[in-house]
Enzyme design. Structure first.
Site, PDB file in Angstrom:
ATOM      1  N   LYS A   1     -13.002  -6.809   9.925  1.00 43.19           N
ATOM      2  CA  LYS A   1     -11.715  -7.823   9.947  1.00 43.19           C
ATOM      3  C   LYS A   1     -10.220  -7.951  10.482  1.00 43.19           C
ATOM      4  O   LYS A   1     -10.049  -8.227  10.823  1.00 43.19           O
ATOM      5  CB  LYS A   1     -12.316  -9.096   9.113  1.00 43.19           C
ATOM      6  CG  LYS A   1     -13.692 -10.080   8.794  1.00 43.19           C
ATOM      7  CD  LYS A   1     -13.642 -11.276   7.930  1.00 43.19           C
ATOM      8  CE  LYS A   1     -12.682 -11.830   8.286  1.00 43.19           C
ATOM      9  NZ  LYS A   1     -13.355 -13.213   6.947  1.00 43.19           N
TER      10      LYS A   1
ATOM     11  N   GLY B   1       0.762  -1.211   0.021  1.00 46.38           N
ATOM     12  CA  GLY B   1      -0.241  -0.041   0.121  1.00 46.38           C
ATOM     13  C   GLY B   1       0.629   0.731   0.150  1.00 46.38           C
ATOM     14  O   GLY B   1       2.019   1.788  -0.053  1.00 46.38           O
TER      15      GLY B   1
ATOM     16  N   ASN C   1      -2.123  -8.584   0.581  1.00 45.88           N
ATOM     17  CA  ASN C   1      -3.488  -9.620   0.305  1.00 45.88           C
ATOM     18  C   ASN C   1      -3.786  -9.250  -0.821  1.00 45.88           C
ATOM     19  O   ASN C   1      -4.395  -9.715  -1.999  1.00 45.88           O
ATOM     20  CB  ASN C   1      -4.325 -10.413   1.151  1.00 45.88           C
ATOM     21  CG  ASN C   1      -5.118  -8.448   1.663  1.00 45.88           C
ATOM     22  OD1 ASN C   1      -4.630  -7.855   1.102  1.00 45.88           O
ATOM     23  ND2 ASN C   1      -6.181  -9.193   1.893  1.00 45.88           N
TER      24      ASN C   1
ATOM     25  N   LYS D   1     -10.558   0.930  14.000  1.00 45.71           N
ATOM     26  CA  LYS D   1      -9.499   1.311  14.105  1.00 45.71           C
ATOM     27  C   LYS D   1     -10.089   1.518  15.550  1.00 45.71           C
ATOM     28  O   LYS D   1      -7.974   1.436  16.650  1.00 45.71           O
ATOM     29  CB  LYS D   1      -8.837   2.640  13.162  1.00 45.71           C
ATOM     30  CG  LYS D   1      -9.029   2.394  12.479  1.00 45.71           C
ATOM     31  CD  LYS D   1      -7.916   1.847  11.957  1.00 45.71           C
ATOM     32  CE  LYS D   1      -6.462   1.577  10.912  1.00 45.71           C
ATOM     33  NZ  LYS D   1      -5.833   1.432  10.496  1.00 45.71           N
TER      34      LYS D   1
ATOM     35  N   TYR E   1     -15.106   1.504   9.485  1.00 45.46           N
ATOM     36  CA  TYR E   1     -13.116   1.830   9.218  1.00 45.46           C
ATOM     37  C   TYR E   1     -13.873   2.490  10.452  1.00 45.46           C
ATOM     38  O   TYR E   1     -12.356   1.835  12.181  1.00 45.46           O
ATOM     39  CB  TYR E   1     -13.179   2.543   8.192  1.00 45.46           C
ATOM     40  CG  TYR E   1     -11.955   3.439   8.285  1.00 45.46           C
ATOM     41  CD1 TYR E   1     -10.445   1.998   7.986  1.00 45.46           C
ATOM     42  CD2 TYR E   1     -11.005   4.780   8.840  1.00 45.46           C
ATOM     43  CE1 TYR E   1      -9.664   3.010   7.743  1.00 45.46           C
ATOM     44  CE2 TYR E   1      -9.889   4.775   8.182  1.00 45.46           C
ATOM     45  CZ  TYR E   1      -9.196   3.981   8.117  1.00 45.46           C
ATOM     46  OH  TYR E   1      -7.590   4.451   7.768  1.00 45.46           O
TER      47      TYR E   1
END
Length: 328
Positions: free
Chosen positions: A92, A11, A33, A150, A146
């Site tokens: 997840k 990323g 992934n 976190k 999200y």
């Protein structure tokens, strides 16, 4: 030689972390992934002797042979387009993925840094946001997948620190930008630059008076590296406190790109924060860190990067094909 595992390594931030740790003389084990990551971000590293890549989903059991000294957990969708498209995977990776990596850190006796976010503050009622502010988050809103992922990451990380004595670090990352951002990932900087490069009008959601604070990636990586090497167990804001309205920022983009696009306004998404500015007092005092690169210089570098991309990248849809991976 110290060994570090970096998740989300293909990323935006993960790939820059791989660069930095190789530069610092570490053996880097990269894991991703590739749901939102891109191998192009790290393909320049495959020739390096002390770099290896694992194509793996951290929500499943994570095994890495040999010793590990450090783990940096950066595996997570980070743009609204991604985490609204794959909400279950987002939850997840923040819960199961974090649990798996904390267990690995415990097994290996490794220090672990988790990538939290300014989104734990939600739409803040306190300005600027300091680490002792608990936030204003809608747990069941669309962004909650999200935000709450976190917040759970932080909770379970502190539980492992207190109960198991694990060495943990928590970075609350504010808006960061620079080369290797996905051009059409929905975040404000690539969105504005992409529209300017395509000759489209710049889209502002809301009245444009909401604020953001943008940190250039090199400054962000320096802050994260210092945090990992520090003795700070409590969360620390890593971001640039220079605040700007989205309306003013759109004009900066028009000036930077020398385009004559208009600005158009659309309705504000649900729970989109109206203010975002980090209080970095703790980072200054405990890490000796603060941003060095001005927004004008950082944006110049970022624009040059986007200009260098193949033209077909400009017209790729922002909605990636996630196939059936979200259904698990």
């Amino acid at each position: 030689m110290k060994r570090v595992l970096i998740t989300g390594a293909a990323g935006f931030l993960g790939s820059h972390l791989c660069d930095r740790f190789l530069l610092e003389g570490f053996h880097v084990i990269a894991m991703d992934n590739l749901i939102t990551g891109d191998l192009q971000n790290i393909e320049h590293l495959f020739k390096e002797e002390h770099f290896e890549f694992y194509h793996h989903d951290v929500t499943k059991f994570v095994h890495v042979p040999g010793k590990l000294d450090y783990i940096l957990h950066f595996a997570s969708p980070a743009s609204p387009i991604d985490y609204l498209k794959i909400p279950i995977q987002t939850l997840k990776v923040g819960s199961l993925g974090t649990h798996n990596l904390l267990g690995l850190a415990k097994e290996k006796k490794a220090r672990i840094l988790i990538a939290s976010t300014s989104e734990v503050y939600g739409d803040p009622l306190v300005h600027p946001q300091s680490e002792d502010y608990y936030g204003n988050v809608n747990t069941i809103g669309p962004r909650g997948v999200y935000d709450e992922a976190k917040r759970f990451m932080e909770s379970i990380t502190m539980a492992y620190h207190r109960f198991h004595g694990l060495e943990t670090r928590i970075a609350r990352i504010f808006n960061t930008y620079g080369p290797r951002m996905r051009l059409n990932d929905g975040r404000v900087i690539p969105a504005f630059i992409g529209q300017a490069l395509r000759g489209e009008d710049l889209t502002i959601f809301g009245d444009g008076m909401q604020t953001r604070s943008f940190c250039y990636v090199d400054d962000q990586i320096e802050g994260l590296f210092r945090l990992l090497m520090s003795d700070c167990n409590d969360p620390i804001n890593i971001g640039n406190p220079e605040e700007i309205t989205i309306r003013d920022f759109a004009q900066e983009i028009i000036n930077l790109t020398q385009s004559n696009q208009k600005v158009v306004y659309k309705s504000l998404p649900v729970d989109d924060p109206l203010q975002r500015q980090p209080d970095i007092t703790r980072a200054k005092e405990l890490l000796g860190w603060e941003p060095k690169i001005s927004r004008s210089e950082g944006m110049k570098r970022t624009y040059q990067y986007f200009q260098s991309l193949p033209k077909e990248e400009l017209f790729k849809t922002a909605h990636r094909d996630f196939s059936d991976r979200n259904k698990a």
